[in-house]
Enzyme design. Sequence first.
Site, PDB file in Angstrom:
ATOM      1  N   GLY A  62       0.814  -1.206   0.000  1.00 42.14           N
ATOM      2  CA  GLY A  62       0.000   0.000   0.000  1.00 42.14           C
ATOM      3  C   GLY A  62       0.851   1.260   0.000  1.00 42.14           C
ATOM      4  O   GLY A  62       1.907   1.327  -0.637  1.00 42.14           O
ATOM      5  N   SER A  63       0.396   2.247   0.733  1.00 39.50           N
ATOM      6  CA  SER A  63       1.039   3.560   0.680  1.00 39.50           C
ATOM      7  C   SER A  63       2.431   3.599   1.299  1.00 39.50           C
ATOM      8  O   SER A  63       3.165   4.562   1.083  1.00 39.50           O
ATOM      9  CB  SER A  63       0.146   4.599   1.362  1.00 39.50           C
TER      10      SER A  63
END
Length: 485
Positions: free
Chosen positions: A215-216
Amino acid sequence: MTRHIRHAALFCALLLVALLVNAARVQVLHAGDYEANPANRRDAISRYRQPRGDILVDGRPVTGSRDTGEHLRYERTYTDGPLYAPVTGFASQEYGTTLLEHTEDGLLSGAAPLLAPLPRWNEFTRSRNAGGDVVTTIDPAAQRAAFEGLRSRKGAVAAVEPSTGRILALVSVPSYDPALLSGNGRTARAAWARLNADPDRPMLNRAVQRTYPPGSTFKVVTAAAALDAGVVKGLDKPTDSPDPYTLPGTTTRLTNGSEGCADATLREAFVWSCNTVFAALGVAAGVERMKDTALGFGFNDDGLRIPFPVARSTFDTRVDRAQLALSSIGQYNTRATPLQMAMVAAAVAGGGQVREPYLVERTTRSGGGTVSSAGSSPVRRAMHPATALRLRELMRGVVEDGTGRKAAVPGAVVGGKTGTAQHGLGNSGTPYAWFISWAQHEEDLEPKVAVAVVVEDAAANRREISGGGTAAPIARAVMEAVLKP
């Protein structure tokens, strides 16, 4: 009469020759077959007739040996078994060995040639040396903080020392007690069946054996690639990134979880984790630059050992521009182990350099003499030192002003990055909550610890899952444990 004696002597001599030939045939031609025969217990009896060497944490053994009084005399015991299972693995008379118990088995069992006083001494004497000990790099306070932070939630924590690569914590939950598998009786077999049938897979070491979409948190890698390539000239200059962002060559529009991301500066985009900005930056940097940067951090490495194997973290290099955009925000085929993401944080903390992580500080003989020591670990460059300084500034902003406030440690400088990774068919699975970070005392010259936390809490409400709210407090507890004087 003499003739009969001569014939009898000749017949006896022939019998003796036949016996010698058969003995040679068995020992030379068929030795391997007899040795591998399941009915041959000599090696097992020899292996377990003496105590096994110990695995040590902070100078104290977390393993032991119990005298059962049976043919396979000594059975493995564990102190705080579930806490240290992702480090020790198990040593079972029935099911073999895993993790450190496996990679250091020769030393722990006393079979390693280095333990013998002279070459081939044990083959001549038919003896086995006392098992040696394995001294780990684990910090017991950090290990316990990570374990208790996860509590009953599935997930993993990895913590490393950026300047050396020493692994300070390696935790996986749910865990299990390796002592349940030590013997060879009904209890061990029942435990084996139960553990293997458990859908939560407690024997899986999630910190190093499972990969997740990062993810981020992968935006640290994308930012490093963009800064090194000169795609962005400064932290506070607007980027050419519309909101929403249409993936190249498609009609699919990428949006953000927060507002104000249109043409946001890199600093703003990093603090508020703007997907559109980093997708555009990854495409602008290009596949080759993104690939090289990911490789520098340790992605796509098949050979990482700590000393047991670590699953390969992946960044797909055969992608079109739309897939590259998704890969650059930690989605599509991008996957990472928690240890890999701890290495990403450590690279930022270490001025752009990545040191190979390791778990064994040294090995010793039973009397304490050193057999081997870790020495200096290999170093590679993940990014320019100036880029690392900028990323440290960005990661500090996440903790001080952004989504990672719950990772702040009083009296310490902390940098972090949150992540919430979608997964499952149509992103239907409960998101994974990520947080990666580093920390140092205000008076320190360099960070002392880098941490990665992933929580896969399937029972939680989707709206309550976030890296900053779910994973950051666990990272904070680990960092506090390491920094505590």
